[in-house]
Design an enzyme around this catalytic site. Structure first.
Site, PDB file in Angstrom:
ATOM      1  NE  ARG A  74      38.860  36.011  69.532  1.00  0.00           N
ATOM      2  CZ  ARG A  74      37.954  36.589  70.335  1.00  0.00           C
ATOM      3  NH1 ARG A  74      37.143  37.517  69.860  1.00  0.00           N
ATOM      4  NH2 ARG A  74      37.877  36.250  71.590  1.00  0.00           N
ATOM      5  CG  HIS A 118      33.974  33.310  73.057  1.00  0.00           C
ATOM      6  ND1 HIS A 118      34.601  34.113  72.127  1.00  0.00           N
ATOM      7  CD2 HIS A 118      32.822  33.955  73.370  1.00  0.00           C
ATOM      8  CE1 HIS A 118      33.858  35.189  71.883  1.00  0.00           C
ATOM      9  NE2 HIS A 118      32.762  35.105  72.628  1.00  0.00           N
ATOM     10  CD  GLU A 163      33.497  40.717  75.241  1.00  0.00           C
ATOM     11  OE1 GLU A 163      32.438  40.486  75.846  1.00  0.00           O
ATOM     12  OE2 GLU A 163      33.548  41.374  74.193  1.00  0.00           O
ATOM     13  CG  ASN A 298      36.464  41.292  72.069  1.00  0.00           C
ATOM     14  OD1 ASN A 298      37.447  41.077  71.357  1.00  0.00           O
ATOM     15  ND2 ASN A 298      35.866  40.334  72.767  1.00  0.00           N
ATOM     16  CE1 TYR A 300      30.621  43.935  68.595  1.00  0.00           C
ATOM     17  CE2 TYR A 300      32.021  43.660  70.522  1.00  0.00           C
ATOM     18  CZ  TYR A 300      31.439  43.143  69.373  1.00  0.00           C
ATOM     19  OH  TYR A 300      31.681  41.833  69.021  1.00  0.00           O
ATOM     20  CD  GLU A 355      34.068  39.476  70.160  1.00  0.00           C
ATOM     21  OE1 GLU A 355      33.079  40.173  70.463  1.00  0.00           O
ATOM     22  OE2 GLU A 355      34.355  38.416  70.723  1.00  0.00           O
TER      23      GLU A 355
HETATM   24  C1  GCO Z   1      30.745  39.171  73.575  1.00  0.00           C
HETATM   25  C2  GCO Z   1      31.373  38.146  72.784  1.00  0.00           C
HETATM   26  C3  GCO Z   1      30.690  37.900  71.496  1.00  0.00           C
HETATM   27  C4  GCO Z   1      29.424  38.676  71.225  1.00  0.00           C
HETATM   28  C5  GCO Z   1      29.688  39.985  70.577  1.00  0.00           C
HETATM   29  C6  GCO Z   1      28.457  40.835  70.343  1.00  0.00           C
HETATM   30  O1  GCO Z   1      31.308  40.183  73.739  1.00  0.00           O
HETATM   31  O2  GCO Z   1      29.635  38.981  74.031  1.00  0.00           O
HETATM   32  O3  GCO Z   1      32.731  38.192  72.677  1.00  0.00           O
HETATM   33  O4  GCO Z   1      30.457  36.570  71.717  1.00  0.00           O
HETATM   34  O5  GCO Z   1      28.562  37.959  70.451  1.00  0.00           O
HETATM   35  O6  GCO Z   1      30.559  40.730  71.348  1.00  0.00           O
HETATM   36  O7  GCO Z   1      27.835  41.136  71.553  1.00  0.00           O
END
Ligand code: GCO
Length: 492
Positions: A74, A118, A163, A298, A300, A355
């Site tokens: 990606r 992005h 995002e 995405n 985390y 992500e």
């Molecule tokens: C974001 C982006 C990425 C980041 C990643 C880690 O969410 O900020 O999509 O560019 O680098 O998520 O924070």
């Protein structure tokens, strides 16, 4: 059970974070160049003029991706590299770069997934109001057309926006990200509406201009709450906390995805903002809700909730000592499963994880290697839960690890490393980390050597959690300290 045989094993990166600039393939300035130039905005004044010099080393990088065995990569296109002023003149050298990169990927057996935006908005457009100017929808449409006309004979998979929560809210409300503005909520909502309209028009443009049937999606942050236990009441509480939170925070998944998939903003978010809502034209919601092919997200981290005695949502704090990343995000593998499940239930669409990854302060050991056991464990746990989603029949089509290589982590500069490949920023040298070898083996074995999901989580009813009585609104400091219990903890 196993991952589906056609599951897409990928990794991701983004233009501004890795490319750098070079005289032979220049780019116009973006809002992030200006932000980096502003003292105090980025950790230790780091800049991405060099970044990973992917603009020069991309063949070497693709060779490493091939060696890794990726099915897909990606990437994102830098709008100011293609159109330095944002509109008008096209930089052919910029388009050639992406075209050559796509060719190299395809020749290496790697499918490109291309993100159109992005975050690196051309600075010239910001000087005309940026996302607040309604003309941005046309600007983005024109840019999309230029890219699609050039690449769509070979690129089939497109992601419109990365995002939107972050670039709209961190960029224009908290000022933590470029362009660093702190605008009133009415302006922020207008910016968000323009972003969604730009998404919809981009979808129409891709469909109209693509040389082949396209697969199109959008990639918000998957903001999700996980249930502390699998009791039905807790699951119901988590679902409610995930989707009925737009009144508390505009980071809410529903705020961004209900318009796209249901053609309306969620009532829970509109009702408290009536006086600030943007003007919504008669065609707007139809444009925004153009049918798309998948929902990407995405992910985390996630908040954790349970049902209180009366069935009400109780937002919980992670206990002291709960695993945390270098950026202080709680480690919550369960989030990949619950996000997949809840998003699929609500929007009934195939999904991609675009992500997921761990920030560490990796360094080169005396043996010359980069050992990152925590990243391996993090990825194994999250992938364990992604597998659970697949096992339960949720159409999760693929997973993109963030990130193929260490890179410029926005306001944190180069402090936090997410890569499978270590980058020495002084020399540009790449060193595959232990996690690179681990991921290669995971791909080669189709995920079959991952631990069972039941061993991958941290949550259980044995864990004593404190109830956070009052959900609060996001604070400006939350980009640095994202642990907001309950809702999205990441950046909200
Ligand atoms: C974001 C982006 C990425 C980041 C990643 C880690 O969410 O900020 O999509 O560019 O680098 O998520 O924070």
């Amino acid at each position: 059970m196993a991952y589906p045989t056609d599951f897409i094993w990928g990794a991701a990166a983004a233009s501004f974070q890795i490319e750098g600039t070079t005289p032979s393939c220049p780019r116009g300035d973006s809002i992030w160049d200006a932000f980096c130039d502003t003292p105090g905005k980025v950790f230790q004044g780091h800049h991405a003029r060099q970044a990973c010099m992917h603009i020069e080393r991309w063949r070497e990088d693709v060779a490493l991706m091939k060696e890794l065995g990726l099915d897909a990569y990606r990437l994102s296109i830098a709008w100011p590299r293609v159109m330095p002023d944002g509109t008008g003149t096209v930089n052919e050298a910029g388009l050639d770069f992406y075209s050559d990169l796509v060719n190299e990927l395809l020749a290496s057996g790697i499918t490109p997934y291309v993100t159109l935006y992005h975050w690196d908005l051309p600075l010239k457009l910001q000087q005309q109001g940026g996302w607040l100017n309604p003309q941005i929808v046309d600007w983005f449409t024109d840019y999309t057309r230029v890219v699609v006309e050039r690449l769509s004979d070979r690129v089939k998979h497109w992601i419109t926006l990365n995002e939107p929560q972050c670039f709209v809210l961190l960029g224009n409300q908290t000022g933590k990200h470029a362009p660093g503005l702190q605008l009133p909520e009415a302006d922020v909502l207008r910016i968000g509406h323009h972003a969604l309209l730009a998404h919809g028009r981009a979808v129409q443009t891709i469909r109209a201009c693509s040389d082949q049937p396209a697969q199109i999606g959008i990639a918000p942050i998957g903001v999700v709450a996980i249930p502390q236990t699998e009791r039905k009441v807790d699951i119901d509480a988590a679902r409610q906390a995930t989707f009925d939170n737009a009144g508390d925070t505009l980071f809410s998944s529903a705020w961004w995805l209900d318009p796209v998939f249901k053609g309306r903003y969620p009532e829970s978010g509109v009702e408290p903002r009536l006086k600030d809502m943007p003007p919504i034209g008669p065609e707007d919601m139809a444009i925004i809700s153009q049918p798309i092919d998948f929902c990407a997200f995405n992910l985390y981290e996630a908040g954790v909730v349970r049902a209180g005695a009366e069935g009400q949502v109780e937002r919980l704090a992670y206990p002291p000592g709960h695993p945390m990343t270098a950026m202080d995000w709680p480690v919550t593998p369960e989030g990949l499963y619950w996000a997949s499940r809840f998003l699929h239930e609500r929007y009934k669409t195939p999904l991609y994880i675009t992500e997921n990854g761990l920030s560490c302060r990796d360094w080169v050991s005396v043996d010359g290697k980069v050992h990152d056991p925590n990243r391996i464990d993090f990825l194994a746990r999250y992938l364990g839960y992604a597998k659970r989603a697949c096992d339960e029949g949720i159409p999760l089509l693929g997973y993109f690890q963030w990130s193929i290589m260490d890179n410029f982590e926005w306001a944190e500069g180069y402090k936090d490393r997410f890569g499978l490949i270590y980058v020495d920023y002084a020399t540009g040298e790449r060193i595959p980390k232990d996690s690179y070898d681990w991921y290669r083996n995971t791909i080669r074995t189709g995920g079959n050597e991952l631990p069972p999901w039941s061993q991958c989580g941290f949550m259980s009813d044995q864990v004593e959690l404190e109830v956070v009585v009052k959900p609060r609104k996001p604070l400006r400091s939350d980009r640095d300290n994202k642990s907001q219990a309950g809702a999205s903890t990441r950046r909200s």
